[in-house]
Design a protein around this motif. Sequence first.
Motif, PDB file in Angstrom:
ATOM      1  N   GLY A  37      18.976 -21.268 -36.918  1.00  0.00           N
ATOM      2  CA  GLY A  37      19.450 -22.075 -38.025  1.00  0.00           C
ATOM      3  C   GLY A  37      18.891 -23.480 -37.936  1.00  0.00           C
ATOM      4  N   THR A  38      19.774 -24.465 -37.988  1.00  0.00           N
ATOM      5  CA  THR A  38      19.320 -25.860 -37.903  1.00  0.00           C
ATOM      6  C   THR A  38      19.441 -26.430 -36.493  1.00  0.00           C
ATOM      7  OG1 THR A  38      21.532 -26.649 -38.532  1.00  0.00           O
ATOM      8  CG2 THR A  38      19.929 -26.291 -40.313  1.00  0.00           C
ATOM      9  N   ASN A  39      19.855 -25.601 -35.533  1.00  0.00           N
ATOM     10  CA  ASN A  39      19.966 -26.047 -34.134  1.00  0.00           C
ATOM     11  C   ASN A  39      18.744 -25.569 -33.359  1.00  0.00           C
ATOM     12  OD1 ASN A  39      20.968 -27.110 -31.752  1.00  0.00           O
ATOM     13  ND2 ASN A  39      22.295 -25.339 -31.334  1.00  0.00           N
ATOM     14  N   LEU A  40      17.600 -26.185 -33.617  1.00  0.00           N
ATOM     15  CA  LEU A  40      16.325 -25.709 -33.098  1.00  0.00           C
ATOM     16  C   LEU A  40      16.161 -26.039 -31.608  1.00  0.00           C
ATOM     17  CD1 LEU A  40      14.058 -26.849 -36.069  1.00  0.00           C
ATOM     18  CD2 LEU A  40      14.870 -24.524 -35.596  1.00  0.00           C
ATOM     19  N   PRO A  41      15.433 -25.196 -30.880  1.00  0.00           N
ATOM     20  CA  PRO A  41      15.172 -25.500 -29.473  1.00  0.00           C
ATOM     21  C   PRO A  41      14.089 -26.560 -29.324  1.00  0.00           C
ATOM     22  CG  PRO A  41      14.073 -23.460 -30.090  1.00  0.00           C
ATOM     23  CD  PRO A  41      14.881 -23.884 -31.285  1.00  0.00           C
ATOM     24  N   HIS A  42      14.092 -27.197 -28.175  1.00  0.00           N
ATOM     25  CA  HIS A  42      13.048 -28.166 -27.838  1.00  0.00           C
ATOM     26  C   HIS A  42      11.904 -27.512 -27.069  1.00  0.00           C
ATOM     27  CE1 HIS A  42      16.847 -30.526 -28.167  1.00  0.00           C
ATOM     28  NE2 HIS A  42      16.066 -31.361 -28.825  1.00  0.00           N
ATOM     29  N   VAL A  43      12.235 -26.504 -26.253  1.00  0.00           N
ATOM     30  CA  VAL A  43      11.258 -25.823 -25.401  1.00  0.00           C
ATOM     31  C   VAL A  43      11.452 -24.324 -25.568  1.00  0.00           C
ATOM     32  CG1 VAL A  43      10.403 -25.520 -23.045  1.00  0.00           C
ATOM     33  CG2 VAL A  43      11.401 -27.714 -23.732  1.00  0.00           C
ATOM     34  N   ALA A  44      10.358 -23.585 -25.756  1.00  0.00           N
ATOM     35  CA  ALA A  44      10.471 -22.141 -25.941  1.00  0.00           C
ATOM     36  C   ALA A  44       9.374 -21.409 -25.181  1.00  0.00           C
ATOM     37  CB  ALA A  44      10.402 -21.785 -27.426  1.00  0.00           C
ATOM     38  N   TRP A  45       9.772 -20.314 -24.534  1.00  0.00           N
ATOM     39  CA  TRP A  45       8.845 -19.377 -23.894  1.00  0.00           C
ATOM     40  C   TRP A  45       9.003 -18.035 -24.591  1.00  0.00           C
ATOM     41  CZ3 TRP A  45      10.444 -16.017 -19.301  1.00  0.00           C
ATOM     42  CH2 TRP A  45       9.367 -15.225 -18.863  1.00  0.00           C
ATOM     43  N   ASP A  46       7.902 -17.342 -24.863  1.00  0.00           N
ATOM     44  CA  ASP A  46       8.021 -16.075 -25.579  1.00  0.00           C
ATOM     45  C   ASP A  46       8.704 -14.989 -24.752  1.00  0.00           C
ATOM     46  OD1 ASP A  46       6.017 -15.310 -23.805  1.00  0.00           O
ATOM     47  OD2 ASP A  46       4.474 -15.056 -25.328  1.00  0.00           O
ATOM     48  N   GLY A  47       8.769 -15.181 -23.430  1.00  0.00           N
ATOM     49  CA  GLY A  47       9.454 -14.202 -22.587  1.00  0.00           C
ATOM     50  C   GLY A  47       8.624 -12.995 -22.211  1.00  0.00           C
ATOM     51  N   LEU A  48       7.383 -12.934 -22.668  1.00  0.00           N
ATOM     52  CA  LEU A  48       6.524 -11.808 -22.322  1.00  0.00           C
ATOM     53  C   LEU A  48       6.107 -11.930 -20.857  1.00  0.00           C
ATOM     54  CD1 LEU A  48       4.299 -11.565 -25.517  1.00  0.00           C
ATOM     55  CD2 LEU A  48       6.185 -10.067 -24.851  1.00  0.00           C
ATOM     56  N   GLN A  49       6.379 -10.893 -20.079  1.00  0.00           N
ATOM     57  CA  GLN A  49       6.185 -10.945 -18.642  1.00  0.00           C
ATOM     58  C   GLN A  49       5.002 -10.092 -18.214  1.00  0.00           C
ATOM     59  OE1 GLN A  49       9.891  -9.690 -16.936  1.00  0.00           O
ATOM     60  NE2 GLN A  49      11.046 -11.431 -17.737  1.00  0.00           N
ATOM     61  N   SER A  50       4.208 -10.649 -17.321  1.00  0.00           N
ATOM     62  CA  SER A  50       3.120  -9.896 -16.716  1.00  0.00           C
ATOM     63  C   SER A  50       3.673  -8.731 -15.902  1.00  0.00           C
ATOM     64  CB  SER A  50       2.316 -10.820 -15.795  1.00  0.00           C
ATOM     65  OG  SER A  50       1.479 -10.087 -14.939  1.00  0.00           O
ATOM     66  N   VAL A  96       3.304 -19.420 -24.763  1.00  0.00           N
ATOM     67  CA  VAL A  96       3.188 -18.088 -25.351  1.00  0.00           C
ATOM     68  C   VAL A  96       2.012 -17.324 -24.759  1.00  0.00           C
ATOM     69  CG1 VAL A  96       4.215 -18.822 -27.535  1.00  0.00           C
ATOM     70  CG2 VAL A  96       1.744 -18.882 -27.279  1.00  0.00           C
ATOM     71  N   SER A  97       2.120 -16.001 -24.820  1.00  0.00           N
ATOM     72  CA  SER A  97       1.025 -15.144 -24.412  1.00  0.00           C
ATOM     73  C   SER A  97       0.000 -15.038 -25.534  1.00  0.00           C
ATOM     74  CB  SER A  97       1.542 -13.746 -24.075  1.00  0.00           C
ATOM     75  OG  SER A  97       1.898 -13.067 -25.267  1.00  0.00           O
ATOM     76  N   TYR A  98      -1.176 -14.594 -25.175  1.00  0.00           N
ATOM     77  CA  TYR A  98      -2.239 -14.391 -26.155  1.00  0.00           C
ATOM     78  C   TYR A  98      -1.802 -13.401 -27.235  1.00  0.00           C
ATOM     79  CZ  TYR A  98      -6.772 -12.957 -28.053  1.00  0.00           C
ATOM     80  OH  TYR A  98      -7.816 -12.663 -28.890  1.00  0.00           O
ATOM     81  N   ALA A  99      -1.130 -12.336 -26.833  1.00  0.00           N
ATOM     82  CA  ALA A  99      -0.756 -11.279 -27.783  1.00  0.00           C
ATOM     83  C   ALA A  99       0.215 -11.787 -28.830  1.00  0.00           C
ATOM     84  CB  ALA A  99      -0.162 -10.090 -27.039  1.00  0.00           C
ATOM     85  N   LEU A 100       1.191 -12.584 -28.426  1.00  0.00           N
ATOM     86  CA  LEU A 100       2.193 -13.034 -29.389  1.00  0.00           C
ATOM     87  C   LEU A 100       1.598 -13.992 -30.410  1.00  0.00           C
ATOM     88  CD1 LEU A 100       5.205 -12.977 -30.218  1.00  0.00           C
ATOM     89  CD2 LEU A 100       5.445 -15.107 -28.965  1.00  0.00           C
ATOM     90  N   LEU A 101       0.797 -14.952 -29.953  1.00  0.00           N
ATOM     91  CA  LEU A 101       0.242 -15.923 -30.899  1.00  0.00           C
ATOM     92  C   LEU A 101      -0.665 -15.235 -31.902  1.00  0.00           C
ATOM     93  CD1 LEU A 101       0.397 -18.949 -31.433  1.00  0.00           C
ATOM     94  CD2 LEU A 101      -1.751 -19.195 -30.216  1.00  0.00           C
ATOM     95  N   GLU A 102      -1.436 -14.254 -31.435  1.00  0.00           N
ATOM     96  CA  GLU A 102      -2.316 -13.528 -32.353  1.00  0.00           C
ATOM     97  C   GLU A 102      -1.507 -12.725 -33.361  1.00  0.00           C
ATOM     98  OE1 GLU A 102      -4.591 -10.743 -34.284  1.00  0.00           O
ATOM     99  OE2 GLU A 102      -3.094 -10.117 -32.822  1.00  0.00           O
TER     100      GLU A 102
END
Length: 415
Positions: free
Chosen positions: A354-367, A285-291
């Motif tokens: 729902g209950t089909n959670l991902p294992h790996v996630a990227w927030d998708g925020l691009q520089s 994740v980017s700094y902005a999203l986590l904050e």
Amino acid sequence: MKFIGYCALLLLFASCSETLEYNPERNFSDQQKSILTSFILAKDSSTIDLPEGHFKFDKSLILEGRIHVTIKGQGKDKTILSFKDQSQGAEGIRVANCENITLRDFTIEDAAGDNIKVTDTEGILLEDLIIGWTGKVDSTNGAYGLYPVLCKNVTIRSCTVFGASDAGIYVGQSDTVLIENNTTYWNVAGIESENSKEVIIRNNTSYENTGGILVFDLPGLTQYGRNIDVYNNNVYENNTPNFAPPGNMVGVTPPGTGILVLATTGVQIHDNIIRNNKTIGVGMVSYALLEAMGGEENTGGGGSREELERQNELDINYDPFVGDIKVYNNTYENTYLLPYLGNDFGKLFLLKFGTNLPHVAWDGLQSPNYFLADGSINPNYAICVQEAEGIKSVNLDAANEFEGLEENPAIFNCN
């Protein structure tokens, strides 16, 4: 009826709150004066031998400006140093402006701040230590168990760390770091590398923290992190509610996080076992999203997060995006049907998956520099995920209110 059924489902799969508590039996004897004296009078190329027994201190033990000194107990279960009644200083042991220092074979408990802090030191070995806080695990515990900062050539090996209200094992603004064969539990962050370079995190066990392993870059510090290799770790059941004091940046870490990368470039995550972390196995994740998605429970004012937000505005060279991340050959399992729901990340994941959670996630925020002039992805910002078939990875597309969320996106397929 649908609403009642939904609530019942949440209650059914919500984790029960559990009080984490450690109350060992201690029989203290008074050796404070002699041990304090041994630190004060320590010469270069000497050994401070800590005796067997349980000892209480009301002030920090300080080693400063020394070369080639070993601080050694009689065994991590035999030499116990307690700072429960500390009235002077914040650390249990503080090492500053030294070179080639070793600490091994003892236990430190209950420092007011950090149990062991090392600053401005080149060559530090922390080995075979037990570091923790007694009593109930909560926000009144000290921030860091092991805390080398502004150091070079750091090794943390075969230590057990628990109860820290920030990070059990933390390295900050340091170069050439090896963290191996440690066990961390009951911390907000089990292991954290922050603004550090050339870091290896391997063969550790991190469980029952809020987040197992964190790799962060934050603004306004002396350097930025890069070249972090996280492998062969066992990261499981990191579902402890976040008990960081209000305002702390680590307070935004979602409970149920295995490995989290924040605003860092040059990270490899591979050959780890990542099991039963309720919210996400690996997050980037980017700094902005986590904050922005920290949740209401950790939005207190006046703390370090406010200062970091100010530094983010002032630090023109700080890059808030993740990039050059490689995630591959990890083993995942999650038997929980729901993520942790006391945090915005968990609520988002429930809504979207729902209950089909991902294992790996990227927030998708691009520089702004995500693409090169020819339209290809800048390798400095490429997110590469090459996991076994059946492992679910997602681009959350956070910049567009998650509307373009994509599962197993083609952009994760790097050569």
